[in-house]
Write a protein that holds these residues in place. Sequence first.
Motif, mmCIF file in Angstrom:
data_model
loop_
_atom_site.group_PDB
_atom_site.id
_atom_site.type_symbol
_atom_site.label_atom_id
_atom_site.label_comp_id
_atom_site.label_asym_id
_atom_site.label_seq_id
_atom_site.Cartn_x
_atom_site.Cartn_y
_atom_site.Cartn_z
ATOM 1 N N ASP A 1 1.955 4.557 11.442
ATOM 2 C CA ASP A 1 2.745 5.755 11.715
ATOM 3 C C ASP A 1 2.921 6.538 10.412
ATOM 4 N N PRO A 2 2.582 7.831 10.402
ATOM 5 C CA PRO A 2 2.650 8.619 9.160
ATOM 6 C C PRO A 2 4.041 8.777 8.576
ATOM 7 N N SER A 3 5.084 8.400 9.338
ATOM 8 C CA SER A 3 6.446 8.456 8.800
ATOM 9 C C SER A 3 6.835 7.149 8.121
ATOM 10 N N THR A 4 5.930 6.173 8.146
ATOM 11 C CA THR A 4 6.189 4.878 7.524
ATOM 12 C C THR A 4 5.094 4.596 6.491
ATOM 13 N N GLY A 5 5.074 3.358 5.961
ATOM 14 C CA GLY A 5 4.019 2.966 5.039
ATOM 15 C C GLY A 5 4.262 3.461 3.626
ATOM 16 N N ILE A 6 3.307 3.217 2.727
ATOM 17 C CA ILE A 6 3.491 3.559 1.321
ATOM 18 C C ILE A 6 3.268 5.041 1.044
ATOM 19 N N VAL A 7 2.564 5.735 1.947
ATOM 20 C CA VAL A 7 2.377 7.185 1.837
ATOM 21 C C VAL A 7 2.715 7.807 3.179
ATOM 22 N N HIS A 8 3.523 8.876 3.160
ATOM 23 C CA HIS A 8 3.915 9.589 4.373
ATOM 24 C C HIS A 8 3.226 10.958 4.388
ATOM 25 N N CYS A 9 2.972 11.431 5.582
ATOM 26 C CA CYS A 9 2.369 12.762 5.722
ATOM 27 C C CYS A 9 2.877 13.397 7.009
ATOM 28 N N SER A 10 3.435 14.592 6.896
ATOM 29 C CA SER A 10 3.990 15.286 8.063
ATOM 30 C C SER A 10 2.963 16.169 8.752
ATOM 31 N N VAL A 11 1.783 16.316 8.138
ATOM 32 C CA VAL A 11 0.723 17.155 8.713
ATOM 33 C C VAL A 11 -0.203 16.280 9.544
ATOM 34 N N SER A 12 -0.401 16.629 10.802
ATOM 35 C CA SER A 12 -1.238 15.819 11.690
ATOM 36 C C SER A 12 -2.656 16.343 11.815
ATOM 37 N N SER A 13 -2.878 17.611 11.465
ATOM 38 C CA SER A 13 -4.228 18.166 11.574
ATOM 39 C C SER A 13 -4.369 19.391 10.670
ATOM 40 N N LEU A 14 -5.608 19.718 10.357
ATOM 41 C CA LEU A 14 -5.935 20.885 9.549
ATOM 42 C C LEU A 14 -6.988 21.725 10.263
ATOM 43 N N VAL A 15 -6.811 23.033 10.258
ATOM 44 C CA VAL A 15 -7.834 23.945 10.759
ATOM 45 C C VAL A 15 -8.776 24.267 9.601
ATOM 46 N N LEU A 16 -10.041 23.928 9.753
ATOM 47 C CA LEU A 16 -11.007 24.077 8.665
ATOM 48 C C LEU A 16 -11.870 25.325 8.799
ATOM 49 N N ILE B 1 1.714 15.223 0.770
ATOM 50 C CA ILE B 1 2.067 13.839 1.058
ATOM 51 C C ILE B 1 3.332 13.467 0.280
ATOM 52 N N VAL B 2 3.965 12.369 0.672
ATOM 53 C CA VAL B 2 5.116 11.822 -0.036
ATOM 54 C C VAL B 2 4.866 10.328 -0.230
ATOM 55 N N VAL B 3 5.026 9.847 -1.462
ATOM 56 C CA VAL B 3 4.876 8.425 -1.747
ATOM 57 C C VAL B 3 6.215 7.743 -1.512
ATOM 58 N N ASP B 4 6.210 6.682 -0.728
ATOM 59 C CA ASP B 4 7.447 5.962 -0.431
ATOM 60 C C ASP B 4 8.068 5.411 -1.713
ATOM 61 N N GLY B 5 9.389 5.459 -1.796
ATOM 62 C CA GLY B 5 10.077 5.011 -2.992
ATOM 63 C C GLY B 5 9.898 3.534 -3.294
ATOM 64 N N ALA B 6 9.557 2.746 -2.267
ATOM 65 C CA ALA B 6 9.380 1.303 -2.450
ATOM 66 C C ALA B 6 7.911 0.906 -2.543
ATOM 67 N N ALA B 7 7.011 1.873 -2.664
ATOM 68 C CA ALA B 7 5.574 1.559 -2.723
ATOM 69 C C ALA B 7 5.267 0.731 -3.969
ATOM 70 N N PRO B 8 4.645 -0.438 -3.842
ATOM 71 C CA PRO B 8 4.344 -1.282 -5.005
ATOM 72 C C PRO B 8 3.284 -0.646 -5.901
ATOM 73 N N ALA B 9 3.433 -0.816 -7.211
ATOM 74 C CA ALA B 9 2.421 -0.337 -8.146
ATOM 75 C C ALA B 9 1.106 -1.040 -7.877
ATOM 76 N N GLY B 10 0.023 -0.275 -7.886
ATOM 77 C CA GLY B 10 -1.300 -0.832 -7.654
ATOM 78 C C GLY B 10 -1.696 -0.933 -6.199
ATOM 79 N N SER B 11 -0.779 -0.602 -5.272
ATOM 80 C CA SER B 11 -1.106 -0.670 -3.846
ATOM 81 C C SER B 11 -2.017 0.491 -3.460
ATOM 82 N N THR B 12 -2.815 0.285 -2.417
ATOM 83 C CA THR B 12 -3.784 1.285 -1.988
ATOM 84 C C THR B 12 -3.641 1.583 -0.502
ATOM 85 N N MET B 13 -4.113 2.744 -0.098
ATOM 86 C CA MET B 13 -4.178 3.128 1.305
ATOM 87 C C MET B 13 -5.280 4.158 1.468
#
Length: 396
Positions: free
Chosen positions: A204-219, A234-246
């Motif tokens: 879910d984009p409202s959870t996890g180590i990176v959040h994103c409120s945008v669901s689609s882009l018109v290209l 994007i927003v990086v979660d305040g509790a995201a561990p250093a070195g973690s990836t997504m």
Amino acid sequence: INYAYAKGSVVAVAAGNDGLYVDLYPASYRNAFSVTAVDASGQSAGDNYNHNVSVSAPGTNVLTTSPGNQYLSISGTSLSCPQVAGGIALVMQSAKEGPLHAKYANITAGQAMAQLRATTSPILDDPNPGFNGTGIVDLDSAVRDTSAHALRVESVNILNGTSDGLLIPGQQATLRMQLKNYLSPLIKAKAAIQLIDSTGAAYDPSTGIVHCSVSSLVLGAFATLADSTFYLPIVVDGAAPAGSTMLVKLLFSDTEADYTYNDYDYIQLTISPGFRTIDTNNIVVSIYGNGAIGHLLPSDGDGFGWWRGPIGVYSGNRDLLWDGGLMIAADANRIADAMEFIAQNQSVFSFGPDSLLGITKPSPGGQVATSFSATLVDSVVTSGVSLDERAIEFTD
């Protein structure tokens, strides 16, 4: 690999046979064409899978030559890979004097890769969709299909209000993405946004180590070989561990009346990376936030060695130094170091980062290409030792 790609060559690389969701190198390097395997029935052979895999090809019980003037039936992605290399050669030959010539007479390495990737057939009951490539290489379609489309992520820059290009916990940032269309023109392209965790699962984009409120882009529209820039907040979660990836997965589509296009590409993001690599010139070295230099673990960093070894140096053994580090002593009982010490199978370092390993890109035209800096503190003994670490790479 980048040098070969820039010269118009394609480097096909086996993804590995461990059956793991893992980035194996050199198959996961940028501009490598990563290949995994399927069996004779068109099902996954159970080899490595990840977001860097481009395509799949037969890799079980493949008949090949063997020493002693014999034939041998063996399996693995190393058998799939040469078939894909041959497929790339056929695509380039078709562009030179075959069905693809009228459209791609001056085909580039990127277009040849895109053509093979865009004309695959589905993997039967794919257990890891999106991580075994787009499907099984279909050579007949690859050398004949002039209507394939291929939108790819060409580059990504992280905009965070500073010049360090880092993603820090609790920070807002914007991904500046350059997208390029390698094959037939697109008219009304768009991209759905999906976030994927380090295990390969969507979240879910409202959870996890990176959040994103945008669901689609018109290209919009893309001509062949045209590119355009787009932005994703994007927003990086305040509790995201250093070195973690997504992963940020872009699901491309275009449902113009004359065609239907569906494809994908990935952007990998790392939160507060523990090391940065200096690689502007022919000596490459990784600098860690705990004061270590070179390799901290065999799977981390680029070590300390030749980027391109001199004549006579075996390219697979280019290390000048496996690891190194800093050592400071006030007296015999107060020693702080970043030298690796193995105790009960644990790597112990006296230093820990007090500030994150930042990066500065000076103005173009100067002698300094990049500057890395961090503040280290003694985290083991109370000697009160702290130091500023800075690594500078020069343009010449």
